[in-house]
Design a protein around this motif. Structure first.
Motif, short mmCIF file in Angstrom:
data_model
loop_
_atom_site.label_atom_id
_atom_site.label_comp_id
_atom_site.label_asym_id
_atom_site.label_seq_id
_atom_site.Cartn_x
_atom_site.Cartn_y
_atom_site.Cartn_z
N HIS A 152 8.85 46.90 -16.10
CA HIS A 152 8.95 45.97 -14.97
C HIS A 152 10.36 45.89 -14.40
CE1 HIS A 152 8.20 42.47 -12.47
NE2 HIS A 152 9.21 41.84 -13.06
N GLY A 198 4.97 43.17 -15.16
CA GLY A 198 5.13 42.02 -14.27
C GLY A 198 4.28 42.15 -13.02
N VAL A 199 4.45 41.14 -12.17
CA VAL A 199 3.66 41.04 -10.94
C VAL A 199 4.26 41.93 -9.84
CG1 VAL A 199 2.91 39.46 -9.11
CG2 VAL A 199 2.85 38.71 -11.51
N PHE A 200 5.57 41.81 -9.64
CA PHE A 200 6.20 42.48 -8.49
C PHE A 200 6.86 43.80 -8.88
CE2 PHE A 200 5.76 38.10 -7.14
CZ PHE A 200 5.24 38.27 -5.86
N HIS A 233 11.81 38.05 -19.83
CA HIS A 233 10.65 38.05 -18.94
C HIS A 233 9.45 38.45 -19.81
CE1 HIS A 233 8.20 39.87 -15.52
NE2 HIS A 233 7.79 40.58 -16.57
N HIS A 235 5.04 37.93 -19.69
CA HIS A 235 3.77 37.33 -19.24
C HIS A 235 2.69 37.41 -20.34
CE1 HIS A 235 4.62 36.87 -14.89
NE2 HIS A 235 5.22 38.05 -14.93
N HIS A 253 8.29 32.95 -17.44
CA HIS A 253 6.94 33.20 -16.90
C HIS A 253 5.88 32.68 -17.88
CE1 HIS A 253 9.03 35.38 -13.87
NE2 HIS A 253 9.41 36.33 -14.70
N ASP A 275 7.23 29.55 -14.21
CA ASP A 275 7.52 29.48 -12.76
C ASP A 275 6.25 29.16 -11.99
OD1 ASP A 275 6.69 32.01 -13.72
OD2 ASP A 275 7.45 33.03 -11.94
N ASN A 278 5.81 29.35 -7.50
CA ASN A 278 5.88 30.46 -6.53
C ASN A 278 4.54 31.12 -6.20
OD1 ASN A 278 5.61 32.05 -8.82
ND2 ASN A 278 7.82 32.30 -9.03
N THR A 279 3.54 30.92 -7.06
CA THR A 279 2.18 31.37 -6.74
C THR A 279 1.74 30.89 -5.35
OG1 THR A 279 1.32 31.66 -8.95
CG2 THR A 279 -0.21 30.76 -7.38
N GLU A 299 -0.76 38.76 -8.67
CA GLU A 299 -0.37 37.34 -8.57
C GLU A 299 -1.60 36.44 -8.75
OE1 GLU A 299 2.73 35.67 -8.33
OE2 GLU A 299 1.24 34.17 -8.86
N VAL A 302 -2.47 36.27 -12.39
CA VAL A 302 -1.49 35.59 -13.25
C VAL A 302 -1.43 34.08 -12.96
CG1 VAL A 302 1.00 35.34 -13.66
CG2 VAL A 302 -0.06 37.62 -13.69
N GLY A 303 -1.39 33.73 -11.67
CA GLY A 303 -1.09 32.36 -11.27
C GLY A 303 -1.99 31.30 -11.89
N GLN A 306 -1.55 31.01 -15.65
CA GLN A 306 -0.22 30.49 -15.99
C GLN A 306 -0.21 28.97 -15.91
OE1 GLN A 306 2.95 31.18 -13.15
NE2 GLN A 306 4.41 31.54 -14.80
N ASP A 325 12.20 31.29 -10.45
CA ASP A 325 12.14 32.64 -9.85
C ASP A 325 12.38 32.60 -8.34
OD1 ASP A 325 12.12 35.38 -10.18
OD2 ASP A 325 10.02 35.51 -10.79
N ILE A 328 11.55 34.95 -5.04
CA ILE A 328 10.12 35.24 -4.84
C ILE A 328 9.62 34.32 -3.71
CG2 ILE A 328 7.81 35.01 -5.88
CD1 ILE A 328 9.36 37.28 -7.14
N1 ARG Z 1 9.18 38.13 -11.24
C1 ARG Z 1 7.87 37.83 -11.74
C2 ARG Z 1 7.07 39.09 -11.85
O1 ARG Z 1 7.16 39.93 -10.98
C3 ARG Z 1 7.22 36.86 -10.82
C4 ARG Z 1 5.91 36.34 -11.23
C5 ARG Z 1 5.46 35.36 -10.20
N2 ARG Z 1 4.14 34.84 -10.39
C6 ARG Z 1 3.82 33.85 -11.18
N3 ARG Z 1 2.62 33.40 -11.15
N4 ARG Z 1 4.66 33.29 -11.94
O2 ARG Z 1 6.35 39.25 -12.78
#
Ligand code: ARG
Length: 408
Positions: A152, A198-200, A233, A235, A253, A275, A278-279, A299, A302-303, A306, A325, A328
Motif C-alpha cells: 500500500h 489499503g483503499v487508495f 497503517h 485495515h 484505520h 478514521d 472520511n468515508t 471504500e 471498508v467504511g 470500520q 487521514d 483524503i
Molecule cells: N489511507 C487509507 C487507505 O488508503 C484511507 C482509508 C480511508 N477509508 C476509511 N474507511 N477509513 O487505506
C-alpha cells in the motif's frame, strides 16, 4: 525574566480540564515565550503579569487544549484523485501543502502527525512553520512511510517502465531497520509503516497483511532504539494483531479489527485511530475528484465495517486517538470526525480526549501538548458552548491560540 520574554494572559468564561473531564470557571492562563507558566481558575489570584503582557480576553467561550490530529497528509489533496494529480510537477504538492497547514491550524488543530509524504516535504513544512515563513500547526513528521515492495505504501499506480518505487520500501527485517534509520536521519520524528493493503492504492487488498510480524517487530524495535514512536497503517484483522504484538504504538484505520484484536490492544496499551469520517467525503465526492472506481469500491467495503468495529472498540473501552487521514478529505475539516465518533458510540469527553491527552501520550509528547497545564505549549482552542454536550461546536472554533499567539 530576560528582557525579551513575551507574555500573554488568556482569559475565558470556562475551561475544559481534559484529564478530569471537569468544566472549570473563569480560567486565567499565562503563557511566557510560548509555554504555559500559570493556570488559575475560579477567581483565584493569578500571578501578576508584566505590564507589557498581551491580554487575550476571549469572553463567553470554553477553552480546551489545542487539538491534535494523529494522522494527516498535508501534502495530499482530495481534489486530485486517481491519475488526475500526475499533471502537476513534484513540488506542486508541498506548495499547496502550505495552504493546507494554515487551514489545519485555523481549524483548531495546533499539532498534527504527518504520517507519509514524499521528498521529506513534511520536514520542510515543519521547518518553514517554525521559522515563521508560513502559518501552520506543530508537525510531527514521519517523512516516507515504510512498507513492502508493491504494498500500500509503495507507488502502485504506474506500469514497470516508469520504474517508480517509494524510497522507504523494505523486504526483510534488516532492510526495514535501515529504512527507519534513513527516515530518522532526515527528520522523521515518528515511524509510519504499512502493515496491510489499503483503499487508495492499486493491486492491494485492505484485509491482507503485507509485512510479516518479524518485519513489523524490526521496525518497532529499531524505532524504539532511536526513541521514536511508531504508527502502523492496518485495515485487516491479522495485520492489526501482528502490528500490536510487534509493539507498534498506534494502529491506524483498524477497519477489520476483531474481538481478539480489541482485547490485545487493551492488554498491550496500544492506541487505536479509526478514521471514521472520511468515508462520507469519499463516497460523496470521490468520483467527481477522479478517484478510480476500484478504490471507491474498496471504500464501500471498508467504511461500513470500520464504523461497526469502532463501536465495538469504544464499547470495550479501547484507548482511542484522533486519526482522520485529512488529505483524503479537505484539510481544515478535521473536526468533523468528532460527531461521527459520538454517533458510533464514543462518549463526547472520550472523543475530546482522543484528540488531546491520549494523542499526546500515544506519541510521548505529553510534556509539550495535549493539556492546558504548566510547562506545556500555550496551545488552546475556544468554542462557543459546551463541547461535552455537543462535539459539533468543535467544527466552529471562535479562537485558536498557538504558543500564546492568537492565530484566529
Ligand atoms: N489511507 C487509507 C487507505 O488508503 C484511507 C482509508 C480511508 N477509508 C476509511 N474507511 N477509513 O487505506
Amino acid at each position: 525574566a530576560p528582557a525579551y520574554a513575551k507574555t500573554s494572559v488568556v482569559t475565558a468564561a470556562r475551561m475544559l480540564d481534559v484529564e478530569s473531564g471537569r468544566m472549570l470557571e473563569r480560567p486565567v492562563v499565562v503563557v511566557t515565550d510560548g509555554r504555559i507558566t500559570s493556570v488559575t481558575t475560579g477567581g483565584a489570584t493569578a500571578p501578576a503579569a508584566p505590564a507589557d503582557a498581551e491580554r487575550i480576553d476571549l469572553g463567553d467561550v470554553t477553552i480546551l487544549p489545542g487539538l491534535i490530529d494523529m494522522h494527516v497528509h498535508l501534502t495530499s489533496n482530495p481534489k486530485y484523485g486517481g491519475y488526475t494529480g500526475l499533471r502537476f510537477t513534484d513540488t506542486f504538492w508541498v506548495a499547496q501543502g502550505a495552504g493546507n497547514a494554515a487551514r489545519t491550524l485555523r481549524a483548531g488543530f495546533t499539532t498534527v502527525r504527518n504520517v507519509g509524504s514524499d521528498g521529506y516535504a513534511d520536514v520542510g513544512l515543519k521547518q518553514a512553520i517554525e521559522e515563521g515563513w508560513i502559518e501552520g500547526p506543530r508537525i510531527v513528521p514521519s517523512a516516507h512511510a515504510l512498507g513492502a515492495t508493491g504494498g500500500h505504501c509503495d507507488e502502485t499506480y504506474l506500469p514497470p517502465s516508469f520504474d517508480r518505487k517509494s524510497p522507504a520500501m523494505g523486504d526483510s527485517p534488516e532492510e526495514l531497520r535501515k529504512r527507519v534509520r534513513e527516515q530518522r536521519k532526515y527528520g522523521a520524528e515518528v515511524i509510519k509503516v504499512c502493515a496491510t493493503g489499503g483503499v487508495f492504492s492499486r493491486n492491494t487488498a485492505p484485509g491482507v497483511q503485507q509485512l510479516r510480524e518479524e518485519e513489523l517487530r524490526a521496525v518497532a524495535e529499531e524505532a524504539e532504539f532511536w526513541r521514536l514512536p511508531t504508527a502502523a497503517h492496518a485495515h485487516g484483522a491479522d495485520g492489526i494483531k501482528a502490528a500490536i504484538r510487534a509493539g507498534i504504538d498506534t494502529i491506524e484505520h483498524v477497519s477489520f479489527i476483531d474481538a481478539e484484536g480489541i482485547a490485545l490492544a487493551k492488554q498491550r496499551g496500544t492506541y487505536l485511530g479509526f478514521d471514521v469520517y472520511n468515508t462520507d467525503y469519499t463516497l460523496a465526492e470521490g468520483e467527481k475528484n477522479g478517484v478510480l472506481p476500484e478504490n471507491i469500491e474498496k471504500e464501500r467495503q471498508v467504511g461500513t465495517q470500520q464504523r461497526e468495529n469502532f463501536r465495538a472498540a469504544a464499547r470495550a473501552g479501547a484507548r482511542m486517538i484522533y486519526s482522520t487521514d485529512a488529505g483524503i478529505y479537505p484539510h481544515g475539516d478535521n473536526a468533523r470526525q468528532f460527531a461521527v465518533m459520538v454517533r458510533f458510540g464514543l462518549q463526547p469527553m472520550d472523543a475530546i480526549r482522543s484528540a488531546t491527552i491520549n494523542a499526546a501520550r500515544a506519541m510521548a509528547r505529553e510534556g509539550d501538548v495535549g493539556s492546558i497545564a504548566v510547562g506545556r505549549y500555550g496551545d488552546m482552542v475556544a468554542v462557543a458552548g459546551d463541547p461535552t454536550r455537543d462535539v459539533a461546536v468543535l467544527e466552529r472554533p471562535v479562537a485558536v491560540i498557538k504558543g500564546g499567539e492568537r492565530v484566529r
